[in-house]
Scaffold this active site. Structure first.
Site, PDB file in Angstrom:
ATOM      1  N   ASP A 176       0.818  -1.217   0.000  1.00 22.70           N
ATOM      2  CA  ASP A 176       0.000   0.000   0.000  1.00 22.70           C
ATOM      3  C   ASP A 176       0.856   1.273   0.000  1.00 22.70           C
ATOM      4  O   ASP A 176       1.966   1.275   0.514  1.00 22.70           O
ATOM      5  CB  ASP A 176      -0.914  -0.024   1.236  1.00 22.70           C
ATOM      6  CG  ASP A 176      -2.039   0.994   1.129  1.00 22.70           C
ATOM      7  OD1 ASP A 176      -2.349   1.431   0.003  1.00 22.70           O
ATOM      8  OD2 ASP A 176      -2.606   1.355   2.178  1.00 22.70           O
ATOM      9  N   ARG A 197      -0.266   8.793 -10.194  1.00 25.01           N
ATOM     10  CA  ARG A 197      -0.295   7.606  -9.331  1.00 25.01           C
ATOM     11  C   ARG A 197       0.408   6.406  -9.979  1.00 25.01           C
ATOM     12  O   ARG A 197       1.040   5.608  -9.301  1.00 25.01           O
ATOM     13  CB  ARG A 197      -1.744   7.246  -9.004  1.00 25.01           C
ATOM     14  CG  ARG A 197      -2.449   8.298  -8.145  1.00 25.01           C
ATOM     15  CD  ARG A 197      -3.927   7.958  -7.983  1.00 25.01           C
ATOM     16  NE  ARG A 197      -4.098   6.631  -7.429  1.00 25.01           N
ATOM     17  CZ  ARG A 197      -4.068   6.334  -6.128  1.00 25.01           C
ATOM     18  NH1 ARG A 197      -3.891   7.290  -5.250  1.00 25.01           N
ATOM     19  NH2 ARG A 197      -4.225   5.097  -5.722  1.00 25.01           N
ATOM     20  N   HIS A 222       3.062   3.187  -8.689  1.00 30.90           N
ATOM     21  CA  HIS A 222       2.996   1.727  -8.890  1.00 30.90           C
ATOM     22  C   HIS A 222       4.297   1.226  -9.513  1.00 30.90           C
ATOM     23  O   HIS A 222       4.804   0.176  -9.148  1.00 30.90           O
ATOM     24  CB  HIS A 222       1.801   1.362  -9.770  1.00 30.90           C
ATOM     25  CG  HIS A 222       0.481   1.734  -9.152  1.00 30.90           C
ATOM     26  ND1 HIS A 222       0.167   1.409  -7.852  1.00 30.90           N
ATOM     27  CD2 HIS A 222      -0.595   2.409  -9.641  1.00 30.90           C
ATOM     28  CE1 HIS A 222      -1.053   1.866  -7.570  1.00 30.90           C
ATOM     29  NE2 HIS A 222      -1.530   2.477  -8.631  1.00 30.90           N
ATOM     30  N   THR A 258     -10.186  -7.304  -6.009  1.00 30.51           N
ATOM     31  CA  THR A 258     -11.457  -7.333  -6.753  1.00 30.51           C
ATOM     32  C   THR A 258     -12.134  -5.955  -6.693  1.00 30.51           C
ATOM     33  O   THR A 258     -13.009  -5.663  -7.501  1.00 30.51           O
ATOM     34  CB  THR A 258     -12.416  -8.395  -6.154  1.00 30.51           C
ATOM     35  OG1 THR A 258     -12.365  -8.319  -4.725  1.00 30.51           O
ATOM     36  CG2 THR A 258     -12.023  -9.799  -6.569  1.00 30.51           C
ATOM     37  N   GLU A 259     -11.731  -5.127  -5.740  1.00 29.00           N
ATOM     38  CA  GLU A 259     -12.322  -3.787  -5.602  1.00 29.00           C
ATOM     39  C   GLU A 259     -11.537  -2.732  -6.402  1.00 29.00           C
ATOM     40  O   GLU A 259     -12.024  -1.628  -6.632  1.00 29.00           O
ATOM     41  CB  GLU A 259     -12.352  -3.361  -4.122  1.00 29.00           C
ATOM     42  CG  GLU A 259     -13.388  -4.083  -3.274  1.00 29.00           C
ATOM     43  CD  GLU A 259     -13.044  -5.538  -2.981  1.00 29.00           C
ATOM     44  OE1 GLU A 259     -11.845  -5.820  -2.762  1.00 29.00           O
ATOM     45  OE2 GLU A 259     -13.948  -6.397  -3.011  1.00 29.00           O
ATOM     46  N   TRP A 289     -10.987  -2.446  -9.422  1.00 23.91           N
ATOM     47  CA  TRP A 289     -11.570  -2.068 -10.719  1.00 23.91           C
ATOM     48  C   TRP A 289     -12.291  -0.732 -10.629  1.00 23.91           C
ATOM     49  O   TRP A 289     -12.572  -0.101 -11.648  1.00 23.91           O
ATOM     50  CB  TRP A 289     -12.560  -3.144 -11.196  1.00 23.91           C
ATOM     51  CG  TRP A 289     -11.948  -4.488 -11.418  1.00 23.91           C
ATOM     52  CD1 TRP A 289     -12.103  -5.590 -10.630  1.00 23.91           C
ATOM     53  CD2 TRP A 289     -11.083  -4.891 -12.483  1.00 23.91           C
ATOM     54  NE1 TRP A 289     -11.392  -6.644 -11.140  1.00 23.91           N
ATOM     55  CE2 TRP A 289     -10.753  -6.247 -12.286  1.00 23.91           C
ATOM     56  CE3 TRP A 289     -10.546  -4.235 -13.605  1.00 23.91           C
ATOM     57  CZ2 TRP A 289      -9.917  -6.959 -13.141  1.00 23.91           C
ATOM     58  CZ3 TRP A 289      -9.719  -4.960 -14.451  1.00 23.91           C
ATOM     59  CH2 TRP A 289      -9.412  -6.295 -14.225  1.00 23.91           C
ATOM     60  N   ARG A 301     -11.145   1.956  -9.629  1.00 16.75           N
ATOM     61  CA  ARG A 301     -10.213   3.072  -9.857  1.00 16.75           C
ATOM     62  C   ARG A 301     -10.361   3.614 -11.277  1.00 16.75           C
ATOM     63  O   ARG A 301     -10.891   2.925 -12.150  1.00 16.75           O
ATOM     64  CB  ARG A 301      -8.781   2.594  -9.626  1.00 16.75           C
ATOM     65  CG  ARG A 301      -8.589   2.174  -8.200  1.00 16.75           C
ATOM     66  CD  ARG A 301      -7.159   1.906  -7.867  1.00 16.75           C
ATOM     67  NE  ARG A 301      -7.086   1.667  -6.432  1.00 16.75           N
ATOM     68  CZ  ARG A 301      -6.011   1.838  -5.694  1.00 16.75           C
ATOM     69  NH1 ARG A 301      -4.896   2.243  -6.255  1.00 16.75           N
ATOM     70  NH2 ARG A 301      -6.040   1.614  -4.414  1.00 16.75           N
ATOM     71  N   LEU A 327      11.612 -20.165  -3.474  1.00 19.27           N
ATOM     72  CA  LEU A 327      10.506 -19.353  -2.952  1.00 19.27           C
ATOM     73  C   LEU A 327       9.215 -19.547  -3.750  1.00 19.27           C
ATOM     74  O   LEU A 327       9.211 -19.443  -4.973  1.00 19.27           O
ATOM     75  CB  LEU A 327      10.912 -17.869  -3.011  1.00 19.27           C
ATOM     76  CG  LEU A 327       9.840 -16.849  -2.647  1.00 19.27           C
ATOM     77  CD1 LEU A 327       9.537 -16.895  -1.143  1.00 19.27           C
ATOM     78  CD2 LEU A 327      10.268 -15.441  -3.042  1.00 19.27           C
TER      79      LEU A 327
HETATM   80  C1  FPP Z   1      -1.994   0.031  -3.322  1.00 22.61           C
HETATM   81  O1  FPP Z   1      -1.506   1.344  -3.264  1.00 22.61           O
HETATM   82  C2  FPP Z   1      -1.344  -0.679  -4.389  1.00 22.61           C
HETATM   83  C3  FPP Z   1      -1.972  -1.266  -5.438  1.00 22.61           C
HETATM   84  C4  FPP Z   1      -3.424  -1.257  -5.607  1.00 22.61           C
HETATM   85  C5  FPP Z   1      -1.199  -1.942  -6.483  1.00 22.61           C
HETATM   86  C6  FPP Z   1       0.046  -2.632  -6.052  1.00 22.61           C
HETATM   87  C7  FPP Z   1       0.885  -2.840  -7.240  1.00 22.61           C
HETATM   88  C8  FPP Z   1       2.234  -2.771  -7.295  1.00 22.61           C
HETATM   89  C9  FPP Z   1       3.099  -2.593  -6.127  1.00 22.61           C
HETATM   90  C10 FPP Z   1       2.951  -2.881  -8.555  1.00 22.61           C
HETATM   91  C11 FPP Z   1       2.394  -3.799  -9.504  1.00 22.61           C
HETATM   92  C12 FPP Z   1       2.638  -5.203  -9.187  1.00 22.61           C
HETATM   93  C13 FPP Z   1       2.975  -6.063 -10.123  1.00 22.61           C
HETATM   94  C14 FPP Z   1       3.083  -7.481  -9.784  1.00 22.61           C
HETATM   95  C15 FPP Z   1       3.285  -5.635 -11.473  1.00 22.61           C
HETATM   96  P1  FPP Z   1      -2.513   2.532  -3.492  1.00 22.61           P
HETATM   97  O2  FPP Z   1      -2.517   2.856  -4.938  1.00 22.61           O
HETATM   98  O3  FPP Z   1      -3.829   2.184  -2.912  1.00 22.61           O
HETATM   99  O4  FPP Z   1      -1.836   3.685  -2.693  1.00 22.61           O
HETATM  100  P2  FPP Z   1      -2.599   4.842  -1.892  1.00 22.61           P
HETATM  101  O5  FPP Z   1      -3.277   4.161  -0.731  1.00 22.61           O
HETATM  102  O6  FPP Z   1      -1.492   5.721  -1.472  1.00 22.61           O
HETATM  103  O7  FPP Z   1      -3.548   5.484  -2.840  1.00 22.61           O
END
Ligand code: FPP
Length: 267
Positions: A42, A55, A59, A88-89, A91, A93, A153
């Site tokens: 997160d 954003r 990522h 699942t939630e 989407w 965004r 792993l």
């Molecule tokens: C939550 O942060 C993170 C996600 C919903 C995506 C996590 C994805 C990655 C770390 C990279 C992609 C992974 C792969 C395997 C390619 P947030 O966007 O909710 O952050 P916020 O709470 O600050 O808005």
């Protein structure tokens, strides 16, 4: 082994801090590491917004953290790592963000799979994979098949994953078996349910790590986390590095897990 590990973790580019490392390396019991670590990655969005970036950049930076943590788990010989990459939630965004995440997944898989394979990492995907865009399904299938024989792993990517959806899917599978006369209602017990989850064959997580300062489970592994130790930090996921994971492991080892029993001293 400890010396080799110490050198591995002594990587100055990765937030290295001599004192912190020395303390952790001296005080972690490497014979008692968690067998399964789960991570809610997160904070990517906030990390990027704070820097005036989109954003999606957060990522992308999150992938760097993931790369470091997978390497570290591999090196420590942690048997299982499960990361929450898309729920699942998620989407809900904006489309651009969902697209960016899907593209990142494809890019990550094709870029990393050889290196992961070299390190004997076995990739699995958990979630409703069949609902992902075709190109993601292809990439995931490729990675899973390519690494299927590996013995290192077990690296689980939770994609289009929801703990409730996982339970719904398990109930449907069990229901079908009852309908088909394969099992009887009285055979339903905790083991049977566990055996119908996406994580069947894997131990439940010992340690859940959630960066970025929130204290929620967010529909992640809701069945499997029943007796897991939770560890939170304010560090945002893109900044999270192996030293943070070592801290989590160290603190995990200070806890007494009772699984509903009484403290050891009271026995
Ligand atoms: C939550 O942060 C993170 C996600 C919903 C995506 C996590 C994805 C990655 C770390 C990279 C992609 C992974 C792969 C395997 C390619 P947030 O966007 O909710 O952050 P916020 O709470 O600050 O808005």
């Amino acid at each position: 082994m400890i010396k080799k590990l110490f050198n591995f973790f002594k990587n100055k580019e990765m937030g290295y801090n001599e004192k912190k490392y020395e303390y952790l390396m001296k005080n972690i019991d490497f014979s008692r590491l968690p067998k399964h670590i789960a991570i809610i990655m997160d904070g990517n969005g906030r990390w990027a917004t704070k820097r005036g970036m989109l954003r999606a950049y957060g990522h992308r930076a999150g992938v760097e953290a993931l790369r470091d943590i997978v390497k570290a788990c591999s090196e420590l010989k942690i048997p299982v790592l499960t990361v929450y990459a898309f729920s699942t939630e998620n989407w809900k965004r904006p489309k651009e963000e969902v697209d960016a995440l899907m593209n990142l997944l494809v890019e990550y898989v094709y870029k990393e799979v050889e290196e992961l394979n070299k390190n004997k990492v076995k990739i699995r995907a958990i979630g409703r994979i069949h609902e992902l865009p075709e190109k993601c399904q292809r990439a995931v299938k490729y990675a899973v098949e390519f690494t299927s024989k590996n013995t290192g792993l077990n690296f689980n990517l939770a994609l289009n994953y929801g703990g409730r959806a996982e339970l719904v899917d398990a109930m449907r599978k069990i229901g079908k078996k009852i309908q088909g006369g394969i099992i009887e209602i009285k055979e339903i017990d905790e083991k049977l349910i566990s055996d119908h989850l996406y994580t069947k064959e894997l131990p439940d997580p010992d340690l859940l790590i959630r960066p970025a300062g929130d204290y929620r489970i967010s529909n992640f592994l809701i069945w499997q986390l029943a007796y897991t130790e939770f560890w939170y930090t304010d560090v945002m996921w893109p900044d999270f590095r192996r030293v943070d994971m070592l801290r989590a492991i160290y603190e995990f080892q200070q806890r007494e897990r009772r699984f509903g029993g009484v403290p050891k001293k009271d026995k």
